[in-house]
Design a protein around this motif. Structure first.
Motif, PDB file in Angstrom:
ATOM      1  N   GLN A 114       0.731  -1.414   0.061  1.00 33.99           N
ATOM      2  CA  GLN A 114       0.031  -0.023   0.011  1.00 33.99           C
ATOM      3  C   GLN A 114       0.897   1.184  -0.008  1.00 33.99           C
ATOM      4  O   GLN A 114       0.372   2.177  -0.468  1.00 33.99           O
ATOM      5  CB  GLN A 114      -0.983  -0.044   1.211  1.00 33.99           C
ATOM      6  N   LEU A 115       2.241   1.269   0.507  1.00 29.68           N
ATOM      7  CA  LEU A 115       3.019   2.263   0.624  1.00 29.68           C
ATOM      8  C   LEU A 115       3.351   2.819  -0.842  1.00 29.68           C
ATOM      9  O   LEU A 115       3.378   4.102  -1.193  1.00 29.68           O
ATOM     10  CB  LEU A 115       4.162   2.014   1.457  1.00 29.68           C
ATOM     11  N   GLU A 116       3.119   1.964  -1.999  1.00 27.61           N
ATOM     12  CA  GLU A 116       3.396   2.057  -3.156  1.00 27.61           C
ATOM     13  C   GLU A 116       2.101   3.060  -3.884  1.00 27.61           C
ATOM     14  O   GLU A 116       2.524   4.092  -4.760  1.00 27.61           O
ATOM     15  CB  GLU A 116       3.374   1.031  -4.016  1.00 27.61           C
ATOM     16  N   TYR A 117       1.157   2.945  -3.400  1.00 27.35           N
ATOM     17  CA  TYR A 117      -0.105   3.653  -3.733  1.00 27.35           C
ATOM     18  C   TYR A 117      -0.271   4.899  -3.044  1.00 27.35           C
ATOM     19  O   TYR A 117      -0.769   5.786  -3.499  1.00 27.35           O
ATOM     20  CB  TYR A 117      -1.352   2.620  -3.598  1.00 27.35           C
ATOM     21  N   GLY A 118      -0.126   4.858  -1.717  1.00 23.31           N
ATOM     22  CA  GLY A 118      -0.451   5.921  -1.042  1.00 23.31           C
ATOM     23  C   GLY A 118      -1.914   6.587  -0.865  1.00 23.31           C
ATOM     24  O   GLY A 118      -2.192   7.600  -1.074  1.00 23.31           O
ATOM     25  N   THR A 119      -2.682   5.630  -1.177  1.00 23.39           N
ATOM     26  CA  THR A 119      -4.107   6.083  -1.132  1.00 23.39           C
ATOM     27  C   THR A 119      -4.935   5.899   0.083  1.00 23.39           C
ATOM     28  O   THR A 119      -6.072   5.741   0.029  1.00 23.39           O
ATOM     29  CB  THR A 119      -4.872   5.281  -2.366  1.00 23.39           C
ATOM     30  N   GLY A 120      -4.162   5.812   1.142  1.00 24.71           N
ATOM     31  CA  GLY A 120      -4.761   5.431   2.707  1.00 24.71           C
ATOM     32  C   GLY A 120      -3.771   4.794   3.310  1.00 24.71           C
ATOM     33  O   GLY A 120      -2.921   4.077   2.804  1.00 24.71           O
ATOM     34  N   ALA A 143      -4.668 -11.673   0.335  1.00 24.66           N
ATOM     35  CA  ALA A 143      -4.294 -10.160  -0.033  1.00 24.66           C
ATOM     36  C   ALA A 143      -4.613 -10.207  -1.461  1.00 24.66           C
ATOM     37  O   ALA A 143      -4.518 -11.043  -2.273  1.00 24.66           O
ATOM     38  CB  ALA A 143      -2.523 -10.026   0.313  1.00 24.66           C
ATOM     39  N   TYR A 144      -4.915  -8.933  -1.903  1.00 20.23           N
ATOM     40  CA  TYR A 144      -5.354  -8.589  -3.519  1.00 20.23           C
ATOM     41  C   TYR A 144      -5.358  -6.963  -3.543  1.00 20.23           C
ATOM     42  O   TYR A 144      -4.829  -6.397  -2.485  1.00 20.23           O
ATOM     43  CB  TYR A 144      -6.792  -8.899  -3.488  1.00 20.23           C
ATOM     44  N   GLU A 145      -5.475  -6.689  -4.601  1.00 17.75           N
ATOM     45  CA  GLU A 145      -5.603  -5.267  -4.857  1.00 17.75           C
ATOM     46  C   GLU A 145      -6.865  -4.917  -5.401  1.00 17.75           C
ATOM     47  O   GLU A 145      -7.565  -5.693  -6.177  1.00 17.75           O
ATOM     48  CB  GLU A 145      -4.335  -4.941  -6.198  1.00 17.75           C
ATOM     49  N   ARG A 146      -7.433  -3.629  -5.397  1.00 22.42           N
ATOM     50  CA  ARG A 146      -8.632  -3.136  -5.596  1.00 22.42           C
ATOM     51  C   ARG A 146      -8.621  -1.571  -5.570  1.00 22.42           C
ATOM     52  O   ARG A 146      -8.010  -0.925  -4.680  1.00 22.42           O
ATOM     53  CB  ARG A 146      -9.768  -3.783  -4.662  1.00 22.42           C
ATOM     54  N   GLY A 156     -14.665   7.650   0.892  1.00 24.79           N
ATOM     55  CA  GLY A 156     -14.564   8.914   1.371  1.00 24.79           C
ATOM     56  C   GLY A 156     -13.215   9.598   0.805  1.00 24.79           C
ATOM     57  O   GLY A 156     -12.779   8.819  -0.153  1.00 24.79           O
ATOM     58  N   GLU A 157     -12.675  10.623   1.548  1.00 20.07           N
ATOM     59  CA  GLU A 157     -11.237  11.166   0.812  1.00 20.07           C
ATOM     60  C   GLU A 157     -10.082  10.327   1.509  1.00 20.07           C
ATOM     61  O   GLU A 157      -9.031  10.332   1.138  1.00 20.07           O
ATOM     62  CB  GLU A 157     -11.036  12.564   1.120  1.00 20.07           C
ATOM     63  N   GLY A 158     -10.481   9.744   2.589  1.00 15.44           N
ATOM     64  CA  GLY A 158      -9.521   8.825   3.362  1.00 15.44           C
ATOM     65  C   GLY A 158      -8.830   7.613   2.707  1.00 15.44           C
ATOM     66  O   GLY A 158      -7.803   7.251   2.816  1.00 15.44           O
ATOM     67  N   HIS A 159      -9.773   7.071   1.844  1.00 14.10           N
ATOM     68  CA  HIS A 159      -9.584   5.533   1.364  1.00 14.10           C
ATOM     69  C   HIS A 159      -9.895   5.650  -0.260  1.00 14.10           C
ATOM     70  O   HIS A 159     -11.069   5.534  -0.622  1.00 14.10           O
ATOM     71  CB  HIS A 159     -10.053   4.606   1.800  1.00 14.10           C
ATOM     72  N   LYS A 160      -8.928   6.209  -1.002  1.00 13.15           N
ATOM     73  CA  LYS A 160      -9.714   6.599  -2.463  1.00 13.15           C
ATOM     74  C   LYS A 160      -8.470   6.182  -3.332  1.00 13.15           C
ATOM     75  O   LYS A 160      -7.298   6.949  -3.492  1.00 13.15           O
ATOM     76  CB  LYS A 160      -9.861   7.874  -2.488  1.00 13.15           C
ATOM     77  N   GLY A 161      -8.792   5.369  -4.290  1.00  8.49           N
ATOM     78  CA  GLY A 161      -7.809   4.900  -5.534  1.00  8.49           C
ATOM     79  C   GLY A 161      -7.518   3.505  -5.202  1.00  8.49           C
ATOM     80  O   GLY A 161      -7.980   2.521  -4.382  1.00  8.49           O
ATOM     81  N   GLN A 162      -6.453   2.800  -6.152  1.00 11.33           N
ATOM     82  CA  GLN A 162      -6.079   1.637  -6.068  1.00 11.33           C
ATOM     83  C   GLN A 162      -5.122   1.400  -4.886  1.00 11.33           C
ATOM     84  O   GLN A 162      -4.504   2.246  -4.221  1.00 11.33           O
ATOM     85  CB  GLN A 162      -5.165   1.597  -7.400  1.00 11.33           C
ATOM     86  N   SER A 163      -5.582   0.295  -4.310  1.00 11.88           N
ATOM     87  CA  SER A 163      -5.319  -0.087  -2.867  1.00 11.88           C
ATOM     88  C   SER A 163      -4.658  -1.577  -2.723  1.00 11.88           C
ATOM     89  O   SER A 163      -5.232  -2.540  -3.347  1.00 11.88           O
ATOM     90  CB  SER A 163      -6.531   0.156  -1.944  1.00 11.88           C
ATOM     91  N   ALA A 164      -3.683  -1.973  -1.855  1.00  7.27           N
ATOM     92  CA  ALA A 164      -3.429  -3.168  -1.353  1.00  7.27           C
ATOM     93  C   ALA A 164      -3.928  -3.632  -0.472  1.00  7.27           C
ATOM     94  O   ALA A 164      -3.530  -3.127   0.490  1.00  7.27           O
ATOM     95  CB  ALA A 164      -1.751  -3.285  -1.564  1.00  7.27           C
ATOM     96  N   LEU A 165      -4.869  -4.682  -0.275  1.00 10.28           N
ATOM     97  CA  LEU A 165      -5.592  -4.828   0.790  1.00 10.28           C
ATOM     98  C   LEU A 165      -5.524  -6.439   0.940  1.00 10.28           C
ATOM     99  O   LEU A 165      -4.838  -7.118   0.325  1.00 10.28           O
ATOM    100  CB  LEU A 165      -7.347  -4.901   0.350  1.00 10.28           C
ATOM    101  N   ILE A 166      -5.925  -6.760   2.354  1.00 10.23           N
ATOM    102  CA  ILE A 166      -5.888  -7.898   2.852  1.00 10.23           C
ATOM    103  C   ILE A 166      -7.015  -8.263   3.802  1.00 10.23           C
ATOM    104  O   ILE A 166      -7.466  -7.268   4.615  1.00 10.23           O
ATOM    105  CB  ILE A 166      -4.685  -7.962   3.674  1.00 10.23           C
ATOM    106  N   ASP A 167      -7.740  -9.559   3.882  1.00  5.32           N
ATOM    107  CA  ASP A 167      -8.804  -9.798   4.493  1.00  5.32           C
ATOM    108  C   ASP A 167      -8.686 -10.848   5.248  1.00  5.32           C
ATOM    109  O   ASP A 167      -7.725 -11.957   4.914  1.00  5.32           O
ATOM    110  CB  ASP A 167     -10.140 -10.190   3.646  1.00  5.32           C
ATOM    111  N   LEU A 168      -9.004 -10.910   6.523  1.00  2.80           N
ATOM    112  CA  LEU A 168      -9.064 -12.199   7.395  1.00  2.80           C
ATOM    113  C   LEU A 168     -10.471 -12.365   7.894  1.00  2.80           C
ATOM    114  O   LEU A 168     -11.070 -11.684   8.522  1.00  2.80           O
ATOM    115  CB  LEU A 168      -8.290 -12.051   8.576  1.00  2.80           C
ATOM    116  N   VAL A 169     -10.889 -13.701   7.785  1.00  2.00           N
ATOM    117  CA  VAL A 169     -12.101 -13.975   8.588  1.00  2.00           C
ATOM    118  C   VAL A 169     -11.737 -15.357   9.339  1.00  2.00           C
ATOM    119  O   VAL A 169     -11.148 -16.169   8.745  1.00  2.00           O
ATOM    120  CB  VAL A 169     -13.379 -14.401   7.514  1.00  2.00           C
ATOM    121  N   ALA A 170     -11.908 -15.387  10.677  1.00  2.00           N
ATOM    122  CA  ALA A 170     -11.306 -16.695  11.589  1.00  2.00           C
ATOM    123  C   ALA A 170     -12.490 -16.715  12.446  1.00  2.00           C
ATOM    124  O   ALA A 170     -13.229 -15.980  13.337  1.00  2.00           O
ATOM    125  CB  ALA A 170      -9.984 -16.251  12.106  1.00  2.00           C
ATOM    126  N   ARG A 171     -12.703 -18.263  12.855  1.00  2.00           N
ATOM    127  CA  ARG A 171     -13.727 -18.355  13.855  1.00  2.00           C
ATOM    128  C   ARG A 171     -12.912 -19.125  15.164  1.00  2.00           C
ATOM    129  O   ARG A 171     -11.956 -19.543  15.028  1.00  2.00           O
ATOM    130  CB  ARG A 171     -14.449 -19.627  13.312  1.00  2.00           C
TER     131      ARG A 171
END
Length: 198
Positions: free
Chosen positions: A138-144, A172-175, A180-195
């Motif tokens: 995400q540091l490469e994108y700087g979009t949040g 992990a994926y990109e999207r 809002g203005e805080g998270h806007k643009g191409q982003s490097a994201l990660i999701d966790l769902v755990a029980r």
């Protein structure tokens, strides 16, 4: 810092829930189940969960964010128990069917075990943690997000942090996101769902 950031009439991260939460809306039930939103900000995620019929508690540090969250809940005609709390000194006294931490990467690696530990403690046996944030790319994108790679998550780090849980999803994926203005643009994201084990 957060109080200063949220002291604006605009919703910094918008009023719609995180795309992650919308993607996982099928996990937000059944109606009447209890949920905790950690470092909830201006209420967009807790209000969405309440709209899905959950009994929601939201923890947030900044009074200005809580004021906007209450305004949003009133506009959407839902009830959320908003609590002004420092999550790093909170004693996590209650348990919930679901605990959500969405973009909570203001916490670095030293304090992360404290936060994750409290969140784990707050999940009922058999309940879920939903965690969403950025990867170091995400540091490469700087979009949040923070400008600190060490605050970001990796798949290996999350697998290690939740190694004794049933990990249903960790990816992990990109999207491109518009939150809002805080998270806007191409982003490097990660999701966790755990029980949590029963």
């Amino acid at each position: 810092m957060w109080e200063d950031r949220f002291q604006t009439p605009d919703y910094v991260f918008g009023t719609e829930p995180a795309a992650f939460l919308q993607d996982h809306a099928d996990l937000l039930g059944p109606k009447g189940a209890t949920a905790l939103s950690v470092a909830d900000g201006e209420g967009r995620n807790s209000v969405f969960m309440a709209e899905k019929g959950l009994d929601v508690t939201a923890l947030e540090y900044a009074p200005s964010a809580i004021a906007k969250a209450r305004k949003l809940a009133k506009a959407r005609q839902v009830t959320v128990d908003f609590r002004e709390v420092d999550v790093l000194s909170h004693n996590w006294p209650e348990t919930y069917d679901l605990v959500a931490g969405i973009f909570i990467q203001f916490v670095g690696p030293d304090a992360r075990p404290i936060l994750f530990g409290g969140m784990k403690q707050s999940v009922k046996p058999g309940g879920l943690i939903l965690l969403h944030g950025y990867t170091p790319k995400q540091l490469e994108y700087g979009t949040g997000g923070p400008p600190c790679a060490e605050n970001m998550y990796t798949e290996d780090m999350l697998h290690e942090a939740f190694e004794d849980w049933d990990i249903l999803e960790c990816r992990a994926y990109e999207r491109h996101i518009e939150e809002g203005e805080g998270h806007k643009g191409q982003s490097a994201l990660i999701d966790l769902v755990a029980r949590k084990p029963t």
